[in-house]
Design an enzyme around this catalytic site. Structure first.
Site, PDB file in Angstrom:
ATOM      1  N   CYS A   1       0.848  -1.192   0.000  1.00 33.77           N
ATOM      2  CA  CYS A   1       0.000   0.000   0.000  1.00 33.77           C
ATOM      3  C   CYS A   1       0.887   1.247   0.000  1.00 33.77           C
ATOM      4  O   CYS A   1       2.110   1.163   0.092  1.00 33.77           O
ATOM      5  CB  CYS A   1      -0.925   0.020   1.222  1.00 33.77           C
ATOM      6  SG  CYS A   1      -0.033   0.078   2.784  1.00 33.77           S
TER       7      CYS A   1
ATOM      8  N   ASP B   1       0.304  14.563 -29.132  1.00 39.65           N
ATOM      9  CA  ASP B   1       1.202  14.360 -30.267  1.00 39.65           C
ATOM     10  C   ASP B   1       0.435  14.703 -31.545  1.00 39.65           C
ATOM     11  O   ASP B   1      -0.799  14.614 -31.581  1.00 39.65           O
ATOM     12  CB  ASP B   1       1.668  12.900 -30.274  1.00 39.65           C
ATOM     13  CG  ASP B   1       2.465  12.572 -31.521  1.00 39.65           C
ATOM     14  OD1 ASP B   1       3.400  13.322 -31.837  1.00 39.65           O
ATOM     15  OD2 ASP B   1       2.146  11.567 -32.179  1.00 39.65           O
TER      16      ASP B   1
END
Length: 778
Positions: free
Chosen positions: A13, A451
């Site tokens: 965790c 892009d």
């Protein structure tokens, strides 16, 4: 100062990552960042310390640490070294990376096996407890037999993590799960063995007498549900190294080396600096080098992202992994193995992944406060009942009731059910969400970097315009040019040939019947005396005409042809916007110009408008030139443009935006986008792109339609909101029920019903995600 990356084992965790980071940073001169999602740590340390000191520190904290294999090797195990910046690196990867992959696969397989066994055993336990019609004399003992492996072996990862946390004075979701499961199981065991032959145990609590049923279904059910969440996380982590593998797979596997005048095929790992090797048309370049002999067009989209090939000749540099699209080349190797640009790109991806901020999961943050509070209340309950003169059995029962009611049944359902429904709905819409850690990033995103090639545009060269000179038929222009270019393998030639093909019907129409014309369609005229002039154009004889197609300077200088003003102006206009103009001539006259470009996707403008409506700032990031980038940006509605950058430049651009306190989402499709996708707070890859980009991203948009970007962000945000609502309800239920348990007023039947209702609410709330519609409508 030196810098190294460490692979950390045993983290469960965000608190684990925080603890390791804190321990490392306590060392003099050490700066460490631990990433739970990639299970790595990036550590800068002074020369007075060694990597062994860092590993020892991590191991003393209760976890494992090791140097990772480095990208770009020759197929051998990684050997540790130091680069020019003092960074601990490795010179090989092959089997080292394979070993890491096997370890990740083994870990995921272990979680999966625990999940399947626990589910198989837990389902009948829950069914027997919840459905009275299934109950028979002694059914609790059957439940005990089935639940015991689940509460012990199945829940062992939680028990182990809770013990490690307790040793360091910390509490996490694992602590809460371990306490709840243990309390439910041990109380049930006590209830059964203390009253042999009974179906329940009667306990006197103060002035109230109640029947306390077994809680085996809680112990088994919570364990199985939490394991389901861990299984989803493990499956996502298992693909963490896939981006690296995809990048390394782009390289050539063998090289044709020239030795003593003979061509010898050898594994690319045997290629050395100074060796000359042959690259035939269609083959990948085996290593970085310079062209010794030959001329060709090289597909360098791996680095630039642009579909326009690069013309190379003697003395020009070429990059390993790029594809030779034209003639035969002889290349002298200048960088091989881990020194090539492809290997450096892989290293950038690994470093970018390690540089992501650790994911701070909401359940763990709340558990860090909730668990100690529950323990204090349980102890206070025990002490309070004893202090008021009640029997120890009564006090113990009330204290255990507090722990049992705090057991996170609904909490265990909160995250996995929302993720299952959300990711399932996303899959239906062509949006693949890799893991729960992705969801937090979507909430904070304020900037979307896109892009250009393959994302906003189609990513392939297309014939966009045809202009015939006065007196020339456009259909004839396309017929002859298409036939000539069909004989060439050049990417621009292929685009012209493909664009001319539908016009063959016009070109051959006339007295022919439609059936004959359709039959002729797609079958270009044969070409005689074909010749390719590298970097200039092609020539040949088509249907009795001597046809030329190529650059204007080539036609003017080598063939002494005059370019009509109207055609020159159109070519200037096309080139000013980043397009490519090819002139066509036959029989001694320039007859027309064909314009080839990377066309904008029809839906890109709509997608950008939706991103703006969501309050997100779009930025265009491309390896193309500034002029071409600005034209595309204006067409789709983007104001901010960053152009002319290679993969390292894209990575730097993302870092700069993050340094401006922006949370950045990156959308890309190419190998050259992989490092930027990994570095961004949220990476989104077009499913039509390369494997390297897809594996480096957090979300994959299967269709390649840019409109899926706002849909993906909206769905992820909706899923995160649902998880928060689920957790809020689960904690609220526990907070309300704990006082009743502490006061001895909690009837087990009511407790079971309340717990069931809480779980039903969580599941029902998660199922609402199925109503999510593209466009943000529900």
């Amino acid at each position: 100062m030196s810098t190294t990356d460490l692979v950390i084992g045993g983290m469960t965790c965000a608190s684990c990552a925080t603890r390791i980071e804190r321990k490392l940073n306590k060392l003099d001169g050490v700066t460490a960042t631990v990433n739970l999602a990639t299970e790595t740590a990036r550590v800068s340390f002074p020369d007075a310390l060694t990597v062994a000191d860092l590993i020892t520190t991590v191991e003393r904290t209760g976890y494992t640490a090791a140097l990772p294999p480095a990208p770009g090797g020759t197929g051998t195990d990684a050997a540790t070294g130091t680069d020019a910046t003092g960074t601990a690196t490795a010179t090989g990867t092959g089997t080292g990376a394979a070993t890491a992959d096997k370890a990740a696969h083994k870990a995921a397989h272990t979680v999966t096996r625990r999940l399947y066994v626990s589910l198989t055993l837990a389902i009948p336990v829950v069914a027997l407890a919840m459905i009275p019609a299934l109950q028979f004399p002694g059914w609790q003992w059957v439940s005990l037999v089935l639940a015991t492996p689940v509460a012990t072996w199945g829940a062992w990862p939680f028990h182990r993590a809770a013990a490690i946390n307790a040793r360091h004075g910390a509490a996490t979701m694992d602590t809460l799960v371990s306490l709840g499961v243990s309390a439910a199981y041990l109380w049930s065991l006590y209830a059964l063995v203390s009253t042999t032959g009974a179906t329940s145990t009667t306990i006197t609590t103060g002035t109230t007498t109640g029947t306390h049923a077994t809680y085996l279904e809680v112990a088994a059910g919570v364990t199985a549900l939490i394991l389901l969440g861990r299984h989803l996380e493990a499956r996502a982590k298992r693909s963490a190294g896939a981006a690296l593998r995809a990048l390394l797979d782009l390289g050539a596997k063998r090289a044709t080396v020239l030795r003593d005048g003979h061509e010898i095929s050898v594994p690319v790992g045997e290629l050395g600096v100074g060796d000359e090797f042959v690259v035939r048309p269609g083959e990948k370049i085996a290593a970085d080098g310079t062209v010794s002999t030959g001329s060709s067009a090289v597909d360098a989209s791996m680095l630039t992202g642009e579909p326009v090939p690069v013309e190379v000749g003697p003395g020009d540099a070429v990059t390993g992994g790029c594809v030779n699209a034209g003639g035969r080349l002889v290349v002298r190797a200048t960088r091989v193995g881990a020194d090539t640009q492809l290997a450096q790109l892989a290293r950038m991806v690994v470093q970018a992944q390690a540089g992501k901020a650790p994911v701070q999961r909401l359940a763990d943050r709340v558990s860090a406060v909730f668990v100690p509070v529950v323990l204090v209340i349980a102890l206070a309950t025990l002490a309070g009942w004893l202090a008021t003169g009640h029997p120890a059995d009564t006090a113990f029962t009330a204290a255990v009731a507090v722990l049992i009611i705090a057991c996170p049944c609904a909490m265990g359902l909160a995250t996995p059910t929302a993720i299952l429904v959300g990711t399932g709905r996303g899959a239906q819409l062509g949006i693949v969400i890799k893991g729960p850690e992705v969801l937090e990033s979507t909430r904070r995103v304020d900037t979307v970097v896109l892009d250009k090639t393959g994302t906003i545009t189609t990513g392939r060269m297309t014939l966009t315009d045809t202009l015939a000179a006065p007196g020339t038929d456009a259909a004839e222009l396309l017929r002859l040019a298409g036939a000539l270019e069909h004989a060439s393998e050049h990417p621009i030639a292929r685009a012209i040939a493909a664009g001319a093909r539908p016009n063959d019907l016009i070109a051959v129409s006339g007295a022919r019947t439609p059936e004959t014309a359709i039959k002729d369609r797609g079958a270009p005229q044969p070409v005689g005396d074909f010749a390719s002039w590298p970097g200039q154009g092609v020539s040949g004889v088509v249907d009795g005409h001597a046809v030329l197609a190529g650059k204007r300077a080539w036609l003017a200088a080598d063939w002494s042809l005059t370019i009509p003003r109207i055609l020159a102006d159109r070519a200037d206009e096309a080139e000013a916007s980043g397009q490519t103009a090819t002139f066509v001539a036959w029989d001694g006259q320039v007859r027309g110009v064909l314009v080839v470009a990377d066309a904008i996707k029809p839906t890109s403008s709509q997608a950008i408008a939706r991103l703006r409506a969501m309050g997100l700032r779009p930025v265009l990031l491309t390896g193309d030139n500034e002029r071409a980038a600005r034209v595309v940006a204006r067409a789709v509605g983007i104001d901010d443009v960053i152009a002319g950058v290679l993969p390292a430049g894209k990575l730097d651009a993302i870092k700069q935006l993050q340094d401006q306190n922006r949370t950045v989402a990156m959308v890309g499709d190419g190998v050259n986008d992989a490092a930027a996708l990994a570095r961004a707070d949220l990476g989104l890859a077009m499913g039509t792109g390369t494997d390297a980009a897809i594996e480096a991203a957090d979300l994959t948009l299967v269709s390649g339609d840019l409109r899926a970007v706002p849909d993906a962000i909206a769905l992820s945000r909706r899923t995160l909101t649902t998880i928060k609502a689920n957790l809020g309800w689960a904690f609220a239920y526990n907070v309300a029920a704990i006082p009743l348990a502490a006061s001895g007023l909690l009837n087990p039947v009511i407790a079971a019903a309340a717990m069931a209702c809480s779980s039903v609410f969580v599941v029902t709330n998660s199922l609402r995600l199925r109503r999510f519609r593209p466009g943000g409508q529900a």
